[in-house]
Write an enzyme that holds these catalytic residues in place. Structure first.
Site, short mmCIF file in Angstrom:
data_model
loop_
_atom_site.label_atom_id
_atom_site.label_comp_id
_atom_site.label_asym_id
_atom_site.label_seq_id
_atom_site.Cartn_x
_atom_site.Cartn_y
_atom_site.Cartn_z
N SER A 52 0.79 -1.38 0.09
CA SER A 52 -0.07 0.05 0.03
C SER A 52 0.91 1.38 -0.07
CB SER A 52 -0.79 0.18 1.12
OG SER A 52 -0.26 0.30 2.30
N LYS A 95 0.82 4.85 6.53
CA LYS A 95 0.13 5.69 5.71
C LYS A 95 0.76 6.97 5.81
CE LYS A 95 -2.89 2.15 4.97
NZ LYS A 95 -2.54 1.26 3.93
#
Length: 191
Positions: A52, A95
């Site tokens: 990701s 993230k």
């Protein structure tokens, strides 16, 4: 007489051995205490699992997370942060911060808008196919952050209801140094 001499030598060495063992145990206790302090308050090693955050971070990268900076400063846009996944113990996400407290975030046709202005950034690898929750404007509270993975089409992030916005007290720290693989060791660039 020889047995007697041996007994004296043994008695003389016995307190020395106990002292060495006690010294060793104190040394181990101090090392464990310092390690616990560092892991709890200063930095922690973490492992990247998944894609990701490609191409910034790859599956298998080992990082040191800086846990002290946010004790003195607020998280900034583009910081790469680590936070726990709410629905599974011992699972952490990594993230990039895109939206800051008080901002309005919306994603339309793969374009990120912050307070109705296009966000100019170079971290997303391709145009986002899904706006998720951000299809409608999301107004961030005073302690809320909107995060995205750099690999936008293969990331479970603030667009997903299982993640949503991240609260300030959920942030463990920011990714600081990559320590593995060896050919990529170095301080991570956030902006």
């Amino acid at each position: 007489m020889r047995d007697h001499d041996y007994a004296e030598d043994y008695e003389e060495k016995k307190p020395g051995i106990l002292r060495e063992i006690l010294g060793f145990l104190v040394y181990v206790a101090v090392v464990v205490g310092i390690t616990f302090f560092i892991i709890t308050f200063i930095g922690q090693r973490t492992y990247v699992s998944g894609s990701s955050m490609e191409s910034t971070l790859s599956h298998g990268d080992n990082l040191i997370v800086d846990k002290i900076t946010y004790r003195f400063a607020s998280p900034k846009r583009y910081d790469i942060i680590v936070f726990p996944f709410r629905y599974k113990e011992n699972t952490y996400y990594i993230k990039r911060i895109i939206g800051l407290p008080g901002e309005t975030i919306q994603i339309q046709d793969g374009v990120i808008y912050i307070n109705d202005e296009v966000l100019t950034e170079s971290y997303g690898r391709e145009v986002m196919k899904s706006s998720g929750l951000a299809e409608e404007p999301i107004v961030l509270g005073e302690d809320e952050y909107f995060v995205l993975g750099d690999n936008r089409n293969d990331s479970t992030d603030s667009r997903d209801p299982n993640v949503g916005v991240i609260h300030r007290d959920e942030i463990i720290g920011r990714a600081w140094v990559r320590i593995w693989p060896l050919d990529q060791i170095g301080v991570l660039k956030h902006q």
